[in-house]
Design a protein around this motif. Sequence first.
Motif, PDB file in Angstrom:
ATOM      1  N   VAL A   1       0.858  -1.185   0.000  1.00 16.51           N
ATOM      2  CA  VAL A   1       0.000   0.000   0.000  1.00 16.51           C
ATOM      3  C   VAL A   1       0.892   1.232   0.000  1.00 16.51           C
ATOM      4  O   VAL A   1       2.077   1.165   0.331  1.00 16.51           O
ATOM      5  CB  VAL A   1      -0.960   0.034   1.219  1.00 16.51           C
ATOM      6  N   GLU A   2       0.285   2.356  -0.378  1.00 16.46           N
ATOM      7  CA  GLU A   2       1.047   3.606  -0.495  1.00 16.46           C
ATOM      8  C   GLU A   2       1.101   4.371   0.822  1.00 16.46           C
ATOM      9  O   GLU A   2       1.950   5.240   1.010  1.00 16.46           O
ATOM     10  CB  GLU A   2       0.396   4.512  -1.550  1.00 16.46           C
ATOM     11  N   GLY A   3       0.137   4.072   1.706  1.00 14.59           N
ATOM     12  CA  GLY A   3       0.075   4.799   2.967  1.00 14.59           C
ATOM     13  C   GLY A   3      -1.366   4.929   3.406  1.00 14.59           C
ATOM     14  O   GLY A   3      -2.238   4.231   2.884  1.00 14.59           O
ATOM     15  N   CYS A   4      -1.614   5.820   4.348  1.00 10.35           N
ATOM     16  CA  CYS A   4      -2.979   6.078   4.790  1.00 10.35           C
ATOM     17  C   CYS A   4      -3.743   6.763   3.651  1.00 10.35           C
ATOM     18  O   CYS A   4      -3.323   7.810   3.164  1.00 10.35           O
ATOM     19  CB  CYS A   4      -2.974   6.967   6.024  1.00 10.35           C
ATOM     20  N   GLU A   5      -4.859   6.172   3.250  1.00  7.09           N
ATOM     21  CA  GLU A   5      -5.591   6.690   2.091  1.00  7.09           C
ATOM     22  C   GLU A   5      -6.032   8.136   2.301  1.00  7.09           C
ATOM     23  O   GLU A   5      -5.909   8.976   1.409  1.00  7.09           O
ATOM     24  CB  GLU A   5      -6.803   5.800   1.807  1.00  7.09           C
ATOM     25  N   ASP A   6      -6.563   8.421   3.459  1.00 10.42           N
ATOM     26  CA  ASP A   6      -7.069   9.779   3.705  1.00 10.42           C
ATOM     27  C   ASP A   6      -5.933  10.786   3.853  1.00 10.42           C
ATOM     28  O   ASP A   6      -6.054  11.932   3.414  1.00 10.42           O
ATOM     29  CB  ASP A   6      -7.959   9.799   4.951  1.00 10.42           C
TER      30      ASP A   6
ATOM     31  N   GLY B   1      -2.915  15.335   2.247  1.00  9.71           N
ATOM     32  CA  GLY B   1      -1.580  15.839   2.536  1.00  9.71           C
ATOM     33  C   GLY B   1      -1.186  15.666   3.990  1.00  9.71           C
ATOM     34  O   GLY B   1      -0.246  16.288   4.458  1.00  9.71           O
ATOM     35  N   GLY B   2      -1.912  14.814   4.709  1.00  5.34           N
ATOM     36  CA  GLY B   2      -1.591  14.560   6.111  1.00  5.34           C
ATOM     37  C   GLY B   2      -0.440  13.574   6.257  1.00  5.34           C
ATOM     38  O   GLY B   2       0.035  12.995   5.277  1.00  5.34           O
TER      39      GLY B   2
ATOM     40  N   ASN C   1      -4.157  12.474  12.621  1.00  8.10           N
ATOM     41  CA  ASN C   1      -5.540  12.487  12.124  1.00  8.10           C
ATOM     42  C   ASN C   1      -6.369  11.255  12.478  1.00  8.10           C
ATOM     43  O   ASN C   1      -7.572  11.228  12.233  1.00  8.10           O
ATOM     44  CB  ASN C   1      -5.527  12.685  10.611  1.00  8.10           C
ATOM     45  N   ARG C   2      -5.739  10.227  13.016  1.00  7.32           N
ATOM     46  CA  ARG C   2      -6.453   9.031  13.506  1.00  7.32           C
ATOM     47  C   ARG C   2      -7.508   8.537  12.514  1.00  7.32           C
ATOM     48  O   ARG C   2      -8.671   8.339  12.859  1.00  7.32           O
ATOM     49  CB  ARG C   2      -7.123   9.336  14.845  1.00  7.32           C
ATOM     50  N   HIS C   3      -7.083   8.331  11.277  1.00  7.78           N
ATOM     51  CA  HIS C   3      -8.063   7.999  10.245  1.00  7.78           C
ATOM     52  C   HIS C   3      -8.651   6.601  10.396  1.00  7.78           C
ATOM     53  O   HIS C   3      -9.786   6.360   9.964  1.00  7.78           O
ATOM     54  CB  HIS C   3      -7.423   8.156   8.858  1.00  7.78           C
ATOM     55  N   ALA C   4      -7.914   5.669  10.985  1.00  2.93           N
ATOM     56  CA  ALA C   4      -8.473   4.325  11.171  1.00  2.93           C
ATOM     57  C   ALA C   4      -9.665   4.397  12.131  1.00  2.93           C
ATOM     58  O   ALA C   4     -10.725   3.819  11.886  1.00  2.93           O
ATOM     59  CB  ALA C   4      -7.409   3.369  11.699  1.00  2.93           C
ATOM     60  N   ARG C   5      -9.504   5.146  13.214  1.00  2.00           N
ATOM     61  CA  ARG C   5     -10.598   5.315  14.171  1.00  2.00           C
ATOM     62  C   ARG C   5     -11.767   6.082  13.540  1.00  2.00           C
ATOM     63  O   ARG C   5     -12.934   5.745  13.747  1.00  2.00           O
ATOM     64  CB  ARG C   5     -10.086   6.054  15.412  1.00  2.00           C
TER      65      ARG C   5
ATOM     66  N   SER D   1       7.055   5.728   7.453  1.00  2.00           N
ATOM     67  CA  SER D   1       6.176   6.800   7.911  1.00  2.00           C
ATOM     68  C   SER D   1       6.759   8.157   7.598  1.00  2.00           C
ATOM     69  O   SER D   1       7.954   8.384   7.802  1.00  2.00           O
ATOM     70  CB  SER D   1       5.981   6.668   9.419  1.00  2.00           C
ATOM     71  N   PRO D   2       5.938   9.109   7.113  1.00  2.00           N
ATOM     72  CA  PRO D   2       6.422  10.472   6.887  1.00  2.00           C
ATOM     73  C   PRO D   2       6.861  11.144   8.176  1.00  2.00           C
ATOM     74  O   PRO D   2       7.610  12.115   8.152  1.00  2.00           O
ATOM     75  CB  PRO D   2       5.208  11.200   6.300  1.00  2.00           C
ATOM     76  N   LEU D   3       6.392  10.634   9.303  1.00  2.00           N
ATOM     77  CA  LEU D   3       6.763  11.214  10.588  1.00  2.00           C
ATOM     78  C   LEU D   3       7.995  10.537  11.177  1.00  2.00           C
ATOM     79  O   LEU D   3       8.415  10.851  12.282  1.00  2.00           O
ATOM     80  CB  LEU D   3       5.594  11.090  11.576  1.00  2.00           C
ATOM     81  N   GLY D   4       8.542   9.572  10.446  1.00  2.00           N
ATOM     82  CA  GLY D   4       9.716   8.850  10.940  1.00  2.00           C
ATOM     83  C   GLY D   4       9.289   7.902  12.007  1.00  2.00           C
ATOM     84  O   GLY D   4       9.915   7.629  12.950  1.00  2.00           O
TER      85      GLY D   4
END
Length: 103
Positions: free
Chosen positions: A19-24, A29-30, A52-56, A100-103
């Motif tokens: 996968v590319e990352g979190c879809e949302d 741009g998060g 952003n807690r997109h899974a929740r 992760s973009p946040l490292g």
Amino acid sequence: MPSCTHLDRVRVTQLPESVEGCEDCLQSGGEWLHLRICLECGKVGCCDDSPNRHARAHAHDAGHVLIRSIEPGERWSWCFEDKVALLIPEVQGETRIPPSPLG
Ligand SMILES: [Zn+2]
Ligand SMILES: [Zn+2]
Ligand SMILES: [Zn+2]
């Protein structure tokens, strides 16, 4: 012992190869920390330690309460409604994810 009553809702038994990352986050741009996948529809979202807690958010919006970690080496699942961690052996495969973009 608390247990999950939603196992009959699991539709995703084969994890995606990559996968590319979190879809949302990718759309908005998060940035995400760890990735989770919805076991009912396969949507990839970010963890509760991500900004952003997109899974929740997806669990809340869609009513899809079961997620699984797709972090390397992690096999646990979590039910947002029952608030219980569990292992679901029917879910197979390992997903390649970007750092992760946040490292
Ligand atoms: Zn449950
Ligand atoms: Zn996200
Ligand atoms: Zn879903």
